[in-house]
Design a protein around this motif. Structure first.
Motif, PDB file in Angstrom:
ATOM      1  N   THR A   1       0.759  -1.222   0.077  1.00 23.12           N
ATOM      2  CA  THR A   1      -0.154  -0.046   0.112  1.00 23.12           C
ATOM      3  C   THR A   1       1.019   1.198  -0.092  1.00 23.12           C
ATOM      4  O   THR A   1       2.069   1.120   0.493  1.00 23.12           O
TER       5      THR A   1
ATOM      6  N   GLY B   1       1.765   4.924   1.346  1.00 19.91           N
ATOM      7  CA  GLY B   1       1.434   5.529   2.473  1.00 19.91           C
ATOM      8  C   GLY B   1       1.620   7.130   2.472  1.00 19.91           C
ATOM      9  O   GLY B   1       2.532   7.630   1.779  1.00 19.91           O
TER      10      GLY B   1
ATOM     11  N   TYR C   1      -5.094   5.081   9.261  1.00 23.51           N
ATOM     12  CA  TYR C   1      -3.696   5.411   9.426  1.00 23.51           C
ATOM     13  C   TYR C   1      -2.890   3.958   9.281  1.00 23.51           C
ATOM     14  O   TYR C   1      -3.533   2.875   9.508  1.00 23.51           O
ATOM     15  N   ILE C   2      -1.530   4.158   9.004  1.00 26.57           N
ATOM     16  CA  ILE C   2      -0.776   2.913   8.953  1.00 26.57           C
ATOM     17  C   ILE C   2       0.337   3.324   9.880  1.00 26.57           C
ATOM     18  O   ILE C   2       1.066   4.217  10.090  1.00 26.57           O
TER      19      ILE C   2
ATOM     20  N   VAL D   1       4.291  -3.202   7.629  1.00 28.11           N
ATOM     21  CA  VAL D   1       3.361  -2.706   8.297  1.00 28.11           C
ATOM     22  C   VAL D   1       3.133  -3.102   9.930  1.00 28.11           C
ATOM     23  O   VAL D   1       2.879  -4.323   9.959  1.00 28.11           O
TER      24      VAL D   1
ATOM     25  N   PHE E   1      -2.397  -1.533  11.219  1.00 29.83           N
ATOM     26  CA  PHE E   1      -3.671  -0.753  10.478  1.00 29.83           C
ATOM     27  C   PHE E   1      -4.366  -0.048  11.589  1.00 29.83           C
ATOM     28  O   PHE E   1      -5.000  -0.699  12.396  1.00 29.83           O
TER      29      PHE E   1
ATOM     30  N   TRP F   1      -0.939   8.304   6.546  1.00 31.42           N
ATOM     31  CA  TRP F   1      -2.230   7.952   5.900  1.00 31.42           C
ATOM     32  C   TRP F   1      -2.424   6.700   4.874  1.00 31.42           C
ATOM     33  O   TRP F   1      -1.439   6.631   4.184  1.00 31.42           O
ATOM     34  N   ASN F   2      -3.199   6.136   5.183  1.00 26.71           N
ATOM     35  CA  ASN F   2      -3.652   4.719   4.051  1.00 26.71           C
ATOM     36  C   ASN F   2      -4.069   5.676   2.809  1.00 26.71           C
ATOM     37  O   ASN F   2      -5.497   5.916   2.953  1.00 26.71           O
TER      38      ASN F   2
ATOM     39  N   ASP G   1      -9.314  -3.627   2.666  1.00 22.36           N
ATOM     40  CA  ASP G   1      -8.420  -3.303   3.834  1.00 22.36           C
ATOM     41  C   ASP G   1      -8.995  -4.441   5.099  1.00 22.36           C
ATOM     42  O   ASP G   1      -8.014  -5.039   5.667  1.00 22.36           O
TER      43      ASP G   1
ATOM     44  N   VAL H   1       4.301  -1.346   3.378  1.00 23.84           N
ATOM     45  CA  VAL H   1       3.683   0.309   3.011  1.00 23.84           C
ATOM     46  C   VAL H   1       5.140   0.781   2.318  1.00 23.84           C
ATOM     47  O   VAL H   1       6.444   0.621   2.869  1.00 23.84           O
TER      48      VAL H   1
END
Length: 359
Positions: A152, A154, A166-167, A182, A185, A205-206, A253, A265
């Motif tokens: 993902t 970020g 958020y991550i 990660v 989450f 932020w995701n 998710d 991430v």
């Protein structure tokens, strides 16, 4: 990362899918079922879907692009992006969330190109500069092919945003300084928690932008998402309607990324906004010296930090601050800017004939 988990397909071909369903109810009244926000000029003077397609095409050729949307939006999207053919569209029989549709897209791509790396994008993101976006996706695509990870992207937080997931960033992925494990989450936090994340650091932020090998995604669905894994034979049989009919309404998710131990991430190298509600337009379109944004025939006098959007008719705002004023389809809508993220609450209280009015 054990050597056995690595792929030999470091130069796997890139495919891109663009999620372009939904009605964008937080942009009511200009966003309607037949003209949702992805068809509106919310990030620039062009519709969001046009900007999104143009942004990715230098990296992914048109034959390897798929738009994921509903049947009712096929014609409007093709009207805005005429270079798209029917082969570029994957039309969901019914909306079931991002997990089922991305699994379907991965399955369709894997039939044509088993070694493909899939870039999952959204039609309502504003991203600049585009070249930095493409450069990062190309690098992460190579990592996804080598490491068999679900990546993902970020975004470094710039404000205590409560509308995003958020991550929590873990240790670096090997020697790579832009990719990380990660750690966790985190669901959308309250303002105090979001402020703490901003102050403490170590949280991103995701963005909802994902990169993975199609095979890796399907393998992880088999391992961690039994509610979809049981339906994969439907896709193999070509029973798309049956797959969607029985699929749960599930985000990727919640259904996979929060369950898998193979998620990583990469930190974004570009500016990003998801244009989720009216207040976001003030971040993506240029404002005047008083912080006012005017679209159409709008006049603001002794006013500041207002958004005035006139699709038809004239808007005049006098002596006001922090308002959203919209005139479209015979509807005049006025609200404080800080309440526009709550529009779903408003729409529940309005007659359906007003909410769904098309003009």
């Amino acid at each position: 990362m054990p050597e056995s988990t690595k792929s030999s397909h470091a130069e796997a071909p890139l495919w891109a899918v663009i999620l372009a369903g939904g009605v964008g109810s937080r942009f009511w009244p200009i966003s309607t079922p037949s003209r949702p926000k992805q068809l509106l000029p919310l990030g620039s003077e062009r519709p969001l879907i046009v900007d999104t397609v143009d942004r990715i095409l230098p990296l992914v050729p048109l034959p390897r692009l798929r738009i994921l949307t509903g049947p009712s939006l096929a014609a409007p999207i093709q009207a805005e992006v005429p270079q798209l053919s029917r082969d570029n569209l994957l039309l969901e029989p019914v909306a079931r969330g991002t997990a089922p549709v991305l699994v379907w897209a991965a399955h369709e791509i894997a039939r044509r190109d088993p070694d493909a790396v899939m870039l999952s994008l959204h039609a309502d993101h504003v991203i600049e500069p585009a070249h930095a976006f493409r450069d990062l996706l190309a690098r992460v695509g190579r990592l996804a092919a080598e490491e068999r990870r679900l990546f993902t992207i970020g975004i470094e937080p710039t404000r205590p945003e409560t509308g995003y997931g958020y991550i929590h960033v873990g240790p670096p992925l090997g020697s790579d300084e832009e990719a990380f494990e990660v750690a966790d989450f985190v669901e959308k936090p309250d303002r105090d928690t979001a402020q703490e994340y901003l102050h403490r650091g170590g949280y991103l932020w995701n963005s909802g932008i994902f990169v993975w090998r199609v095979g890796t995604l399907l393998e992880e669905i088999e391992r961690h998402t039994p509610e979809l894994a049981a339906l994969l034979p439907r896709l193999a049989e070509g029973d798309i309607e049956g797959f969607f009919r029985d699929a749960p309404n599930l985000s990727i998710d919640e259904g996979l990324l929060e369950r898998s131990d193979r998620v990583a991430v990469a930190r974004a190298t570009f500016r990003w906004d998801d244009v989720g509600a009216w207040d976001a337009v003030a971040r993506t379109r240029p404002a005047d010296e008083n912080g006012n944004l005017r679209i159409g025939d709008a006049h603001l006098v002794e006013s500041d930090h207002c958004i005035a959007w006139a699709d038809q008719g004239t808007i005049v705002v006098f002596g006001a601050s922090n308002l959203v004023v919209v005139r479209t389809r015979g509807i005049t809508f006025v609200a404080p800017r800080d309440r526009t993220a709550d529009l779903k609450t408003l729409l529940k209280e309005l007659p359906d004939s007003i909410v769904r009015q098309e003009g």
